[in-house]
Design a protein around this motif. Structure first.
Motif, PDB file in Angstrom:
ATOM      1  N   MET B 107       0.833  -1.201   0.000  1.00 53.01           N
ATOM      2  CA  MET B 107       0.000   0.000   0.000  1.00 53.01           C
ATOM      3  C   MET B 107       0.867   1.251   0.000  1.00 53.01           C
ATOM      4  O   MET B 107       0.668   2.162   0.803  1.00 53.01           O
ATOM      5  N   ARG B 158     -10.821  12.092   7.759  1.00 53.77           N
ATOM      6  CA  ARG B 158     -10.639  10.640   7.794  1.00 53.77           C
ATOM      7  C   ARG B 158      -9.170  10.231   7.719  1.00 53.77           C
ATOM      8  O   ARG B 158      -8.725   9.341   8.421  1.00 53.77           O
ATOM      9  N   PRO B 217      -7.146   1.366   1.073  1.00 49.90           N
ATOM     10  CA  PRO B 217      -7.930   0.524   0.152  1.00 49.90           C
ATOM     11  C   PRO B 217      -8.995   1.367  -0.550  1.00 49.90           C
ATOM     12  O   PRO B 217      -9.515   2.329   0.030  1.00 49.90           O
ATOM     13  N   LYS B 220     -15.595   0.679  -1.722  1.00 53.45           N
ATOM     14  CA  LYS B 220     -16.516  -0.105  -2.547  1.00 53.45           C
ATOM     15  C   LYS B 220     -17.912   0.501  -2.504  1.00 53.45           C
ATOM     16  O   LYS B 220     -18.758   0.192  -3.318  1.00 53.45           O
ATOM     17  N   ASP B 246     -19.511   5.401  13.279  1.00 56.04           N
ATOM     18  CA  ASP B 246     -18.592   4.745  12.353  1.00 56.04           C
ATOM     19  C   ASP B 246     -17.611   5.785  11.838  1.00 56.04           C
ATOM     20  O   ASP B 246     -17.652   6.177  10.674  1.00 56.04           O
ATOM     21  N   ALA B 247     -16.726   6.208  12.731  1.00 54.16           N
ATOM     22  CA  ALA B 247     -15.791   7.287  12.416  1.00 54.16           C
ATOM     23  C   ALA B 247     -14.992   6.981  11.158  1.00 54.16           C
ATOM     24  O   ALA B 247     -14.728   7.860  10.345  1.00 54.16           O
ATOM     25  N   ALA B 248     -14.627   5.712  10.982  1.00 53.13           N
ATOM     26  CA  ALA B 248     -13.752   5.342   9.869  1.00 53.13           C
ATOM     27  C   ALA B 248     -14.444   5.446   8.520  1.00 53.13           C
ATOM     28  O   ALA B 248     -13.794   5.332   7.487  1.00 53.13           O
ATOM     29  N   PRO B 290     -14.302   0.576   2.194  1.00 52.50           N
ATOM     30  CA  PRO B 290     -13.889  -0.525   1.312  1.00 52.50           C
ATOM     31  C   PRO B 290     -14.609  -1.833   1.654  1.00 52.50           C
ATOM     32  O   PRO B 290     -14.452  -2.814   0.944  1.00 52.50           O
ATOM     33  N   ARG B 291     -15.413  -1.848   2.744  1.00 50.54           N
ATOM     34  CA  ARG B 291     -16.136  -3.074   3.106  1.00 50.54           C
ATOM     35  C   ARG B 291     -17.189  -3.382   2.046  1.00 50.54           C
ATOM     36  O   ARG B 291     -17.940  -2.491   1.647  1.00 50.54           O
ATOM     37  N   PRO B 292     -17.286  -4.618   1.635  1.00 48.65           N
ATOM     38  CA  PRO B 292     -18.400  -4.968   0.752  1.00 48.65           C
ATOM     39  C   PRO B 292     -19.678  -5.086   1.585  1.00 48.65           C
ATOM     40  O   PRO B 292     -19.613  -5.402   2.778  1.00 48.65           O
TER      41      PRO B 292
END
Lengths: 474, 474
Positions: B107, B158, B217, B220, B246-248, B290-292
């Protein structure tokens, strides 16, 4: 040598309880916990406030007496220990241990240098936040020292190192001036970034007396698994899969070897293995998120099932309770202790780019095995950030002293591989007193010259923690 | 003044295409895009490699000729413009525009200074990653300049600022030496953190020629909403709610005022309002992960429904398509243009702690309205990181020149409020040539003295971008 008049003047500032001179009182401050060094000092000074500390430094600067800042004295590299000749005074921040402010709206924590990491974590938690830094010595280590060495630990993969949590600093400079840089801004482009110069300088440029730290939201869900993997390459593939899926939830990704695990199972009472298939390597993965109903457990299962199917993972166990989670972490945390009980060992705290960890471990293993027949390689550590504790255990039945006498030869062959991958000879422990001799070879030329110019500019008389980080000028 | 022999020696290094001397060729390099400054120079030097650039700097150092590093020339504060007296040479990094490496496993992205942010974003995306930095000038701004000024932008909430993305740097120092600090390690505690000294120094300590950046990443799923809120306090409460949840996933959290929004709707063709209820303030929130199957849309709905119920939000619209998302962002991005079309305006790029944004806006608004009757306050910007563009529009029917003549008085009253909250007079634009005069007042004493000592240590002859960042020594 510090004379009586200097000590009297210091006593007038810090009071009787702020000045320890009896050898029985100072003994704990002149030896590091690894017992690598035992120094001597005329006094340990324990100021109660930044103003007192600054006044003491000013007196020392005027007298030309060097000072050695010390926090919890948990350095792995002797960073807080005075010289053997008694010429240096120890300046302990342990009485400066106030939490100045916690702001859950701003997500900041303002504290003094002497607050332990544990106390800082608790203060953050009480405000409903997370201080996302965790190291083994957190019950004792103090935030001033932690920032001075830029501590790393288990959560770097997600939150970065101590450096990445610092918004502002208060620092006492070598002439006794106080720099108040305790801003709590997320954006501030007004000149040079001084705070990052003091973070990681190990007290050689000034003494960090207070800091503003960034906090994170507290996790609402945590999931931990132990996975047996066929190779380090497979461990890396698994990491990449988690990272591509939900990078922000990976709070730890730790690697262990089958041999290291067998030491833990042999020597640590109560250690038990949650998976059945013996594997060459193991991974501990911890996911955590502040999202409610995040379904981390389901995600973990899904990724592990796919990895079991394609052979990336040989066996896996997901913790079903806090107790099981603690039991899995215990397998990782007891690695050092188990290696100690197994026999003599030589330690390397090194890092390489994350993608190079498999090649590094393979090549360093081969190099060590070629050097010492029967040596037992037990690498473990923070795979997710590339920081491997590449430790070597003495061959079965060999003489411990004979083995330890080869520590430099071992470190040299390991470091040769580290260097080939453009890595670091000190990933998270710093340079301290143990490793300045390595600086010319690794960071020499332009880089070391820059550091020395900065040191001379900020501490022209060299009174701040002499002999640490930088090698003595030629 | 640079003489012919110096220019000939430089030409021998960089070749004809690397040296522009005709005024028609150099014109674009001596004026900033805001047209605040027009300098003069005997030549614009465009080296093709780090080695060429270093050789040029060495010659200039020997000749005592100052150099002004320049990237895309998009500075808001004249940071890349040479002096009017023609004594300085411009050193453009625009030909050094190679992507050296993209590593999706690690990365990391390694690139040269002349790569535009847009090109860097594309290189990251082609490797399946995200370079999480976005600013308005990204099509033109070059990475060397972006790092030199520690650019901020929309995603700081972020991912932090440009500074937070830097793992390693290559820098040409004022004597022409090359520091190769292009390491790509997540942990490396081997001496002073030099890279963070050059990031944000605006080319006054050396020229950043290449960098290793951290990637993230690729998202998505993205969800964007525009919310009308009754007050800035309510906007903050909404932010805190998203952060606790959900800060991220918060990739942007932008504030606008009802008045600012009305300017956009009046002056920008095609701008339309997706919500019906007129509100005193508006928030643009962008979530990305990036979580599906992350269900961001559902989460957004849930939080907004609760906020609508308790009055934190007055009205809200969630984008249903890429086109709607772009339409909502357009309302935010056209704020500067709309203010320009509405009339004369005075700009303040300031920051305060996030929790203080409501009080800051209230007090600064009152102060400006007391100063100039009828002045129209149009604050907007990065609420999630505390960076507000506190802009003032001329009173309706007033004379533009009369209004602009009061710019310093306006900036002074705004800054007085900023200072009361321990804020910054330059949050993301830097100091450049426009604001060094403010440094003694804001960062004076110990802090500025430290900066000046560092400047003298690294650039003793003062040949690197003179007159920028630091005020002239007395």
């Amino acid at each position: 040598m510090p004379d009586a008049s200097l000590l009297n003047a210091i006593r007038a500032i810090v009071g009787d309880r702020g000045l320890l001179t009896a050898p029985s009182d100072t003994a704990a401050y002149v030896e590091d916990w690894r017992k690598l060094y035992r120094g001597q000092t005329a006094a340990v000074i324990r100021p109660g406030t930044t103003q007192e500390l600054a006044a003491v430094v000013k007196l020392c600067a005027e007298a030309g007496t060097p000072v050695v800042p010390q926090g919890g004295n948990t350095s792995m590299v002797g960073g807080g220990i005075p010289a053997e000749d008694g010429s240096e005074l120890v300046l302990s921040t342990s009485r400066m241990n106030r939490i100045r402010d916690v702001d859950p709206a701003d997500m900041t924590l303002t504290l003094e240098a002497g607050v332990t990491l544990k106390a800082a974590q608790i203060a953050a938690a009480e405000a409903g936040c997370l201080l996302p830094l965790s190291i083994s010595s957190e019950g004792t280590a103090q935030m001033g020292g932690i920032l001075a060495v830029n501590a790393g630990g288990n959560n770097t993969v997600r939150y970065g190192n101590a450096r990445d949590l610092v918004l502002g600093l208060e620092v006492v400079l070598p002439d006794g001036a106080i720099w108040n840089g305790l801003r709590r801004l997320r954006k501030d482009n007004t000149g040079y970034c001084l705070r990052q110069l003091f973070v990681g300088a190990e007290g050689t440029l000034g003494i960090i007396t207070a800091a503003v730290l960034k906090l994170a939201p507290q996790p609402k869900e945590i999931a931990v698994a132990l996975c047996g993997v066929p190779s380090v390459q497979a461990a890396l593939a698994l990491f990449t899969r988690f990272q591509g899926h939900d990078a922000a939830s990976i709070s730890a990704f730790e690697l262990m070897s089958g041999l290291g695990m067998s030491f833990v199972l042999r020597h640590i009472p109560g250690a038990t293995m949650p998976v059945e298939t013996p594997s060459p390597f193991y991974v501990l993965v911890e996911l955590a998120t502040p999202r409610p109903n995040a379904g981390l457990r389901a995600m973990l299962e899904e990724i592990l099932e796919a990895a079991l199917t394609d052979g990336t993972v040989l066996d896996a166990a997901i913790a079903e309770s806090d107790a099981q989670r603690a039991a899995i972490w215990k397998l990782r945390e007891e690695h050092s202790e188990a290696q100690k009980r197994e026999g003599a060992s030589v330690k390397n705290d090194v890092s390489v780019p994350v993608s190079k960890v498999p090649a590094f471990i393979a090549q360093a293993t081969a190099a060590c095995e070629a050097l010492i027949e029967g040596v037992r390689v037990v690498p473990f550590g923070h795979m997710g950030d590339g920081n491997i504790h590449f430790n070597l255990e003495q061959p079965v039945g060999s003489d411990a002293a004979w083995f330890l006498a080869q520590d430099h030869a071992i470190m040299d062959v390991v470091n040769e591989v580290v260097r080939a991958f453009d890595g670091s000879f000190s990933a998270e422990h710093g340079v301290g007193r143990l490793k300045p001799y390595m600086m010319p070879d690794w960071r020499g030329g332009v880089e070391l010259a820059l550091m020395q110019r900065i040191k001379s500019a900020i501490d022209p008389n060299g009174i701040m923690n002499p002999g640490k980080v930088l090698p003595a000028a030629e």
